[in-house]
Design a protein around this motif. Structure first.
Motif, PDB file in Angstrom:
ATOM      1  N   ALA A   1       6.634   9.932  -3.619  1.00 50.87           N
ATOM      2  CA  ALA A   1       7.704   9.448  -2.760  1.00 50.87           C
ATOM      3  C   ALA A   1       8.957   9.188  -3.590  1.00 50.87           C
ATOM      4  CB  ALA A   1       7.270   8.188  -2.024  1.00 50.87           C
ATOM      5  N   GLY A   2       8.795   8.602  -4.754  1.00 51.31           N
ATOM      6  CA  GLY A   2       9.946   8.332  -5.625  1.00 51.31           C
ATOM      7  C   GLY A   2      10.633   9.610  -6.081  1.00 51.31           C
ATOM      8  N   ALA A   3       9.847  10.648  -6.322  1.00 49.66           N
ATOM      9  CA  ALA A   3      10.420  11.939  -6.722  1.00 49.66           C
ATOM     10  C   ALA A   3      11.239  12.535  -5.588  1.00 49.66           C
ATOM     11  CB  ALA A   3       9.326  12.907  -7.144  1.00 49.66           C
ATOM     12  N   LEU A   4      10.733  12.450  -4.377  1.00 48.59           N
ATOM     13  CA  LEU A   4      11.479  12.960  -3.232  1.00 48.59           C
ATOM     14  C   LEU A   4      12.772  12.179  -3.039  1.00 48.59           C
ATOM     15  CD1 LEU A   4       8.536  13.594  -0.766  1.00 48.59           C
ATOM     16  CD2 LEU A   4       9.920  15.312  -1.931  1.00 48.59           C
ATOM     17  N   VAL A   5      12.700  10.872  -3.215  1.00 51.31           N
ATOM     18  CA  VAL A   5      13.903  10.037  -3.124  1.00 51.31           C
ATOM     19  C   VAL A   5      14.930  10.484  -4.161  1.00 51.31           C
ATOM     20  CG1 VAL A   5      14.792   7.706  -3.564  1.00 51.31           C
ATOM     21  CG2 VAL A   5      12.778   8.015  -2.126  1.00 51.31           C
ATOM     22  N   GLY A   6      14.486  10.654  -5.396  1.00 48.63           N
ATOM     23  CA  GLY A   6      15.403  11.070  -6.464  1.00 48.63           C
ATOM     24  C   GLY A   6      16.011  12.433  -6.219  1.00 48.63           C
TER      25      GLY A   6
ATOM     26  N   VAL B   1      -3.616   7.880 -15.511  1.00 50.19           N
ATOM     27  CA  VAL B   1      -3.516   9.165 -16.221  1.00 50.19           C
ATOM     28  C   VAL B   1      -3.048  10.257 -15.262  1.00 50.19           C
ATOM     29  CG1 VAL B   1      -4.827  10.974 -17.408  1.00 50.19           C
ATOM     30  CG2 VAL B   1      -5.160   8.573 -18.033  1.00 50.19           C
ATOM     31  N   ALA B   2      -3.650  10.310 -14.066  1.00 53.09           N
ATOM     32  CA  ALA B   2      -3.241  11.322 -13.083  1.00 53.09           C
ATOM     33  C   ALA B   2      -1.776  11.131 -12.692  1.00 53.09           C
ATOM     34  CB  ALA B   2      -4.132  11.246 -11.845  1.00 53.09           C
ATOM     35  N   GLY B   3      -1.365   9.891 -12.521  1.00 50.57           N
ATOM     36  CA  GLY B   3       0.026   9.611 -12.161  1.00 50.57           C
ATOM     37  C   GLY B   3       1.000  10.018 -13.247  1.00 50.57           C
ATOM     38  N   LEU B   4       0.664   9.736 -14.491  1.00 50.68           N
ATOM     39  CA  LEU B   4       1.549  10.128 -15.594  1.00 50.68           C
ATOM     40  C   LEU B   4       1.648  11.647 -15.723  1.00 50.68           C
ATOM     41  CD1 LEU B   4       0.601   7.474 -18.288  1.00 50.68           C
ATOM     42  CD2 LEU B   4       2.787   7.688 -17.086  1.00 50.68           C
ATOM     43  N   VAL B   5       0.522  12.338 -15.544  1.00 56.72           N
ATOM     44  CA  VAL B   5       0.543  13.810 -15.588  1.00 56.72           C
ATOM     45  C   VAL B   5       1.424  14.346 -14.464  1.00 56.72           C
ATOM     46  CG1 VAL B   5      -0.855  15.891 -15.246  1.00 56.72           C
ATOM     47  CG2 VAL B   5      -1.646  14.088 -16.790  1.00 56.72           C
ATOM     48  N   GLU B   6       1.225  13.819 -13.265  1.00 58.95           N
ATOM     49  CA  GLU B   6       2.017  14.276 -12.122  1.00 58.95           C
ATOM     50  C   GLU B   6       3.501  13.969 -12.328  1.00 58.95           C
ATOM     51  OE1 GLU B   6       1.832  14.369  -7.273  1.00 58.95           O
ATOM     52  OE2 GLU B   6       0.576  12.935  -8.332  1.00 58.95           O
ATOM     53  N   MET B   7       3.813  12.792 -12.855  1.00 58.99           N
ATOM     54  CA  MET B   7       5.217  12.462 -13.127  1.00 58.99           C
ATOM     55  C   MET B   7       5.824  13.430 -14.140  1.00 58.99           C
ATOM     56  SD  MET B   7       5.102   8.294 -13.156  1.00 58.99           S
ATOM     57  CE  MET B   7       6.843   8.043 -13.477  1.00 58.99           C
TER      58      MET B   7
ATOM     59  N   ALA C   1       9.411   3.566  -7.945  1.00 58.55           N
ATOM     60  CA  ALA C   1       8.270   3.539  -7.038  1.00 58.55           C
ATOM     61  C   ALA C   1       7.011   2.959  -7.697  1.00 58.55           C
ATOM     62  CB  ALA C   1       7.989   4.951  -6.508  1.00 58.55           C
ATOM     63  N   CYS C   2       6.913   3.080  -9.000  1.00 52.96           N
ATOM     64  CA  CYS C   2       5.739   2.544  -9.717  1.00 52.96           C
ATOM     65  C   CYS C   2       5.884   1.059 -10.059  1.00 52.96           C
ATOM     66  CB  CYS C   2       5.537   3.310 -11.024  1.00 52.96           C
ATOM     67  SG  CYS C   2       5.039   5.024 -10.796  1.00 52.96           S
ATOM     68  N   LEU C   3       7.103   0.603 -10.179  1.00 54.15           N
ATOM     69  CA  LEU C   3       7.370  -0.729 -10.729  1.00 54.15           C
ATOM     70  C   LEU C   3       6.689  -1.900 -10.013  1.00 54.15           C
ATOM     71  CD1 LEU C   3       8.915  -1.685 -13.194  1.00 54.15           C
ATOM     72  CD2 LEU C   3      10.882  -2.070 -11.725  1.00 54.15           C
ATOM     73  N   PRO C   4       6.633  -1.939  -8.687  1.00 52.07           N
ATOM     74  CA  PRO C   4       6.011  -3.117  -8.062  1.00 52.07           C
ATOM     75  C   PRO C   4       4.578  -3.382  -8.498  1.00 52.07           C
ATOM     76  CG  PRO C   4       7.273  -1.923  -6.436  1.00 52.07           C
ATOM     77  CD  PRO C   4       7.242  -1.061  -7.677  1.00 52.07           C
ATOM     78  N   ASP C   5       3.846  -2.347  -8.882  1.00 53.73           N
ATOM     79  CA  ASP C   5       2.452  -2.555  -9.288  1.00 53.73           C
ATOM     80  C   ASP C   5       2.286  -2.961 -10.748  1.00 53.73           C
ATOM     81  OD1 ASP C   5       1.306  -2.287  -6.828  1.00 53.73           O
ATOM     82  OD2 ASP C   5       0.773  -0.180  -7.077  1.00 53.73           O
TER      83      ASP C   5
ATOM     84  N   ARG D   1     -10.606   3.694   2.497  1.00 53.38           N
ATOM     85  CA  ARG D   1      -9.466   4.601   2.653  1.00 53.38           C
ATOM     86  C   ARG D   1      -9.165   5.459   1.423  1.00 53.38           C
ATOM     87  NH1 ARG D   1      -6.402  -0.154   5.252  1.00 53.38           N
ATOM     88  NH2 ARG D   1      -6.996   0.045   7.432  1.00 53.38           N
ATOM     89  N   LEU D   2     -10.066   5.541   0.465  1.00 50.43           N
ATOM     90  CA  LEU D   2      -9.805   6.329  -0.734  1.00 50.43           C
ATOM     91  C   LEU D   2      -9.528   7.807  -0.418  1.00 50.43           C
ATOM     92  CD1 LEU D   2      -9.439   6.404  -3.757  1.00 50.43           C
ATOM     93  CD2 LEU D   2     -11.907   6.697  -3.997  1.00 50.43           C
ATOM     94  N   PRO D   3     -10.279   8.467   0.464  1.00 50.84           N
ATOM     95  CA  PRO D   3      -9.947   9.868   0.752  1.00 50.84           C
ATOM     96  C   PRO D   3      -8.520  10.042   1.284  1.00 50.84           C
ATOM     97  CG  PRO D   3     -12.133   9.351   1.580  1.00 50.84           C
ATOM     98  CD  PRO D   3     -11.511   8.046   1.142  1.00 50.84           C
ATOM     99  N   ARG D   4      -8.072   9.112   2.125  1.00 53.57           N
ATOM    100  CA  ARG D   4      -6.707   9.162   2.644  1.00 53.57           C
ATOM    101  C   ARG D   4      -5.711   9.008   1.499  1.00 53.57           C
ATOM    102  NH1 ARG D   4      -4.907   4.925   7.136  1.00 53.57           N
ATOM    103  NH2 ARG D   4      -6.559   6.004   8.220  1.00 53.57           N
ATOM    104  N   GLU D   5      -5.998   8.132   0.582  1.00 50.40           N
ATOM    105  CA  GLU D   5      -5.110   7.893  -0.562  1.00 50.40           C
ATOM    106  C   GLU D   5      -4.971   9.157  -1.414  1.00 50.40           C
ATOM    107  OE1 GLU D   5      -3.028   4.702  -2.762  1.00 50.40           O
ATOM    108  OE2 GLU D   5      -3.929   4.774  -0.787  1.00 50.40           O
ATOM    109  N   VAL D   6      -6.086   9.821  -1.685  1.00 53.97           N
ATOM    110  CA  VAL D   6      -6.058  11.041  -2.499  1.00 53.97           C
ATOM    111  C   VAL D   6      -5.273  12.136  -1.779  1.00 53.97           C
ATOM    112  CG1 VAL D   6      -7.499  12.868  -3.478  1.00 53.97           C
ATOM    113  CG2 VAL D   6      -8.175  10.477  -3.737  1.00 53.97           C
ATOM    114  N   LEU D   7      -5.515  12.318  -0.490  1.00 54.64           N
ATOM    115  CA  LEU D   7      -4.793  13.334   0.273  1.00 54.64           C
ATOM    116  C   LEU D   7      -3.299  13.034   0.342  1.00 54.64           C
ATOM    117  CD1 LEU D   7      -7.277  14.021   3.215  1.00 54.64           C
ATOM    118  CD2 LEU D   7      -6.671  15.560   1.338  1.00 54.64           C
ATOM    119  N   THR D   8      -2.948  11.779   0.527  1.00 56.88           N
ATOM    120  CA  THR D   8      -1.538  11.398   0.576  1.00 56.88           C
ATOM    121  C   THR D   8      -0.862  11.662  -0.761  1.00 56.88           C
ATOM    122  OG1 THR D   8      -1.994   9.712   2.242  1.00 56.88           O
ATOM    123  CG2 THR D   8       0.062   9.488   1.019  1.00 56.88           C
ATOM    124  N   ALA D   9      -1.513  11.290  -1.849  1.00 56.16           N
ATOM    125  CA  ALA D   9      -0.940  11.524  -3.175  1.00 56.16           C
ATOM    126  C   ALA D   9      -0.772  13.019  -3.438  1.00 56.16           C
ATOM    127  CB  ALA D   9      -1.824  10.892  -4.247  1.00 56.16           C
ATOM    128  N   ALA D  10      -1.771  13.801  -3.079  1.00 58.39           N
ATOM    129  CA  ALA D  10      -1.678  15.254  -3.282  1.00 58.39           C
ATOM    130  C   ALA D  10      -0.566  15.857  -2.430  1.00 58.39           C
ATOM    131  CB  ALA D  10      -3.016  15.913  -2.961  1.00 58.39           C
TER     132      ALA D  10
END
Length: 140
Positions: free
Chosen positions: A1-6, A49-55, A77-81, A113-122
C-alpha cells in the motif's frame, strides 16, 4: 500500500505521511493477528524478511523519478508497527501512550485470517510492481 501511495503522490514527505495513514486504515480492516501473549516472533521473522525482500524489489522496479517517494511510502506504512520491535528489543514502546491506545483500539485481528493476509500482501505487492512497471515504460 505504501508503494502504491508513493507511486501516485510522487513526493517523499507526503508519501511517507500517507503511507503511515494507509497502515492505520488497513489496521482498521479485518486482518490476521495473534491473541495477546501469542508467540509472534517466528511469524515476525518470516514476515520481516519477506517484507524487506518485497520492499527491495519494489524499490528497484520504481522509475528513478519516483523511487524515493515509493520507498518513503513503504517506510511510512511500516512505521506504526515499530511498537513491537521497540518492546521486544528494548523493552520500550517508541510511541506515546495516546497513539498506542488508538492503535490498539482500531485493530481487527483474528488468528484465522492468515490466508487473507497472505493474499492481500501478494495482491498489493503485485499491484505495486505492475503500476511501477507501467510507469517505468511510460517514462521511457
Amino acid at each position: 500500500a505504501g508503494a502504491l501511495v508513493g507511486t501516485v503522490v510522487r513526493q517523499p514527505v507526503p508519501a511517507f505521511l500517507l503511507g503511515f495513514a494507509s497502515h492505520l486504515a488497513m489496521d482498521a480492516m479485518p486482518h490476521w493477528g495473534l491473541a495477546a501473549g501469542g508467540d509472534w516472533i517466528p511469524v515476525a521473522r518470516r514476515d520481516g524478511v519477506a517484507g524487506l525482500v518485497e520492499m527491495g524489489l519494489i524499490t528497484a522496479a520504481a522509475p528513478t523519478d519516483r523511487r524515493v517517494a515509493v520507498l518513503a511510502g513503504m517506510i511510512g506504512a511500516c512505521l506504526p508497527d515499530t511498537d513491537k520491535l521497540g518492546t521486544y528489543f528494548f523493552n520500550r514502546n517508541p510511541w506515546p501512550e495516546p497513539f498506542n491506545r488508538f492503535h490498539a483500539r482500531i485493530q481487527r485481528e483474528a488468528a484465522h485470517r492468515l490466508p487473507r493476509e497472505v493474499l492481500t500482501a501478494a495482491a498489493l505487492g503485485a499491484a505495486a510492481v505492475a503500476v511501477l512497471a507501467t510507469r517505468r515504460r511510460t517514462a521511457r
